[in-house]
Design a protein around this motif. Sequence first.
Motif, PDB file in Angstrom:
ATOM      1  N   CYS A  22       0.862  -1.176   0.000  1.00 48.71           N
ATOM      2  CA  CYS A  22       0.000   0.000   0.000  1.00 48.71           C
ATOM      3  C   CYS A  22       0.901   1.230   0.000  1.00 48.71           C
ATOM      4  N   ALA A  23       0.876   1.953  -1.093  1.00 49.67           N
ATOM      5  CA  ALA A  23       1.677   3.165  -1.217  1.00 49.67           C
ATOM      6  C   ALA A  23       0.818   4.372  -0.853  1.00 49.67           C
ATOM      7  N   ALA A  24       1.308   5.156   0.082  1.00 47.72           N
ATOM      8  CA  ALA A  24       0.590   6.343   0.540  1.00 47.72           C
ATOM      9  C   ALA A  24       1.244   7.594  -0.040  1.00 47.72           C
ATOM     10  N   SER A  25       0.445   8.453  -0.606  1.00 46.55           N
ATOM     11  CA  SER A  25       0.951   9.730  -1.114  1.00 46.55           C
ATOM     12  C   SER A  25       0.196  10.853  -0.428  1.00 46.55           C
ATOM     13  N   GLY A  26       0.854  11.992  -0.332  1.00 46.69           N
ATOM     14  CA  GLY A  26       0.253  13.102   0.381  1.00 46.69           C
ATOM     15  C   GLY A  26       0.801  13.180   1.787  1.00 46.69           C
ATOM     16  N   ARG A  27       0.139  13.898   2.639  1.00 49.81           N
ATOM     17  CA  ARG A  27       0.646  14.165   3.977  1.00 49.81           C
ATOM     18  C   ARG A  27       0.323  13.019   4.924  1.00 49.81           C
ATOM     19  N   THR A  28       1.352  12.497   5.609  1.00 48.52           N
ATOM     20  CA  THR A  28       1.134  11.493   6.640  1.00 48.52           C
ATOM     21  C   THR A  28       1.546  12.095   7.974  1.00 48.52           C
ATOM     22  N   PHE A  29       0.687  12.084   8.939  1.00 49.27           N
ATOM     23  CA  PHE A  29       0.934  12.692  10.228  1.00 49.27           C
ATOM     24  C   PHE A  29       1.759  11.778  11.115  1.00 49.27           C
ATOM     25  N   ARG A  30       2.566  12.378  11.969  1.00 49.14           N
ATOM     26  CA  ARG A  30       3.490  11.619  12.794  1.00 49.14           C
ATOM     27  C   ARG A  30       2.773  10.603  13.661  1.00 49.14           C
ATOM     28  N   ASN A  31       1.615  10.927  14.175  1.00 50.12           N
ATOM     29  CA  ASN A  31       0.902  10.011  15.059  1.00 50.12           C
ATOM     30  C   ASN A  31      -0.130   9.154  14.344  1.00 50.12           C
ATOM     31  N   SER A  32      -0.057   9.143  13.029  1.00 48.76           N
ATOM     32  CA  SER A  32      -1.022   8.351  12.287  1.00 48.76           C
ATOM     33  C   SER A  32      -0.531   6.923  12.113  1.00 48.76           C
ATOM     34  N   PHE A  33      -1.383   6.088  11.622  1.00 48.64           N
ATOM     35  CA  PHE A  33      -1.026   4.696  11.406  1.00 48.64           C
ATOM     36  C   PHE A  33      -1.773   4.171  10.193  1.00 48.64           C
ATOM     37  N   MET A  34      -1.366   3.004   9.754  1.00 51.65           N
ATOM     38  CA  MET A  34      -1.950   2.381   8.576  1.00 51.65           C
ATOM     39  C   MET A  34      -2.484   1.008   8.955  1.00 51.65           C
ATOM     40  N   GLY A  35      -3.438   0.565   8.184  1.00 54.07           N
ATOM     41  CA  GLY A  35      -4.002  -0.738   8.482  1.00 54.07           C
ATOM     42  C   GLY A  35      -4.510  -1.441   7.251  1.00 54.07           C
ATOM     43  N   TRP A  36      -4.839  -2.686   7.453  1.00 50.80           N
ATOM     44  CA  TRP A  36      -5.454  -3.503   6.403  1.00 50.80           C
ATOM     45  C   TRP A  36      -6.786  -4.047   6.912  1.00 50.80           C
ATOM     46  N   PHE A  37      -7.758  -3.985   6.043  1.00 47.75           N
ATOM     47  CA  PHE A  37      -9.069  -4.576   6.285  1.00 47.75           C
ATOM     48  C   PHE A  37      -9.356  -5.535   5.139  1.00 47.75           C
ATOM     49  N   ARG A  38     -10.361  -6.356   5.324  1.00 45.67           N
ATOM     50  CA  ARG A  38     -10.795  -7.228   4.234  1.00 45.67           C
ATOM     51  C   ARG A  38     -12.307  -7.406   4.272  1.00 45.67           C
ATOM     52  N   GLN A  39     -12.851  -7.673   3.103  1.00 39.37           N
ATOM     53  CA  GLN A  39     -14.284  -7.900   3.002  1.00 39.37           C
ATOM     54  C   GLN A  39     -14.536  -9.056   2.055  1.00 39.37           C
ATOM     55  N   ALA A  40     -15.094 -10.114   2.593  1.00 36.37           N
ATOM     56  CA  ALA A  40     -15.465 -11.275   1.797  1.00 36.37           C
ATOM     57  C   ALA A  40     -16.893 -11.096   1.287  1.00 36.37           C
ATOM     58  N   PRO A  41     -17.252 -11.787   0.219  1.00 36.65           N
ATOM     59  CA  PRO A  41     -18.612 -11.663  -0.336  1.00 36.65           C
ATOM     60  C   PRO A  41     -19.669 -11.977   0.713  1.00 36.65           C
ATOM     61  N   GLY A  42     -20.631 -11.080   0.837  1.00 36.28           N
ATOM     62  CA  GLY A  42     -21.726 -11.298   1.768  1.00 36.28           C
ATOM     63  C   GLY A  42     -21.389 -11.044   3.218  1.00 36.28           C
ATOM     64  N   LYS A  43     -20.180 -10.558   3.486  1.00 33.09           N
ATOM     65  CA  LYS A  43     -19.765 -10.306   4.870  1.00 33.09           C
ATOM     66  C   LYS A  43     -19.387  -8.845   5.051  1.00 33.09           C
ATOM     67  N   GLU A  44     -19.342  -8.436   6.304  1.00 34.46           N
ATOM     68  CA  GLU A  44     -18.938  -7.065   6.606  1.00 34.46           C
ATOM     69  C   GLU A  44     -17.411  -6.930   6.513  1.00 34.46           C
ATOM     70  N   ARG A  45     -16.981  -5.718   6.297  1.00 33.12           N
ATOM     71  CA  ARG A  45     -15.549  -5.450   6.277  1.00 33.12           C
ATOM     72  C   ARG A  45     -14.988  -5.671   7.682  1.00 33.12           C
ATOM     73  N   GLU A  46     -13.836  -6.339   7.759  1.00 34.37           N
ATOM     74  CA  GLU A  46     -13.255  -6.631   9.059  1.00 34.37           C
ATOM     75  C   GLU A  46     -11.797  -6.197   9.111  1.00 34.37           C
ATOM     76  N   PHE A  47     -11.379  -5.830  10.304  1.00 33.61           N
ATOM     77  CA  PHE A  47     -10.010  -5.417  10.553  1.00 33.61           C
ATOM     78  C   PHE A  47      -9.072  -6.611  10.448  1.00 33.61           C
ATOM     79  N   VAL A  48      -7.881  -6.369   9.881  1.00 36.63           N
ATOM     80  CA  VAL A  48      -6.876  -7.425   9.759  1.00 36.63           C
ATOM     81  C   VAL A  48      -5.633  -7.098  10.577  1.00 36.63           C
ATOM     82  N   ALA A  49      -5.048  -5.924  10.330  1.00 41.05           N
ATOM     83  CA  ALA A  49      -3.805  -5.567  11.014  1.00 41.05           C
ATOM     84  C   ALA A  49      -3.584  -4.066  10.900  1.00 41.05           C
ATOM     85  N   ARG A  50      -2.743  -3.519  11.787  1.00 42.75           N
ATOM     86  CA  ARG A  50      -2.393  -2.111  11.720  1.00 42.75           C
ATOM     87  C   ARG A  50      -0.970  -1.916  12.208  1.00 42.75           C
TER      88      ARG A  50
END
Length: 120
Positions: A22-50
């Motif tokens: 995941c390439a991020a462009s633009g301003r990233t704040f010092r206290n910010s973080f990144m994460g991954w979510f996933r969504q399977a067919p027919g299911k809600e989006r769920e958190f994976v990692a950060r």
Amino acid sequence: QVQLVESGGGLVQAGGSLRLSCAASGRTFRNSFMGWFRQAPGKEREFVARIRWSDGNTGYADPVKGRFTISRDNAKNTVYLQMNSLKPEDTAVYYCAGGMSWASPQWVYWGQGTQVTVSS
């Protein structure tokens, strides 16, 4: 404004591995973080990692602990998700997200998603 672009999805057999980027462009704040979510067919989006940009602190959802590893390259403004021992139930569209407030996450930015399909 932050833009997130995912890559690395695809089709893999059960037990195999994939690495998402995941390439991020633009301003990233010092206290910010990144994460991954996933969504399977027919299911809600769920958190994976950060992962936090500043110190690399990480967090994982229970279903992926020990199999997935999130990492970051601050110089490249890029976050990775190494996925090993993949299972058919890992099949989903994987989304990269940018968040604020580690203790009470608010996910502000989202990528377009990349498909991961794990065949049995």
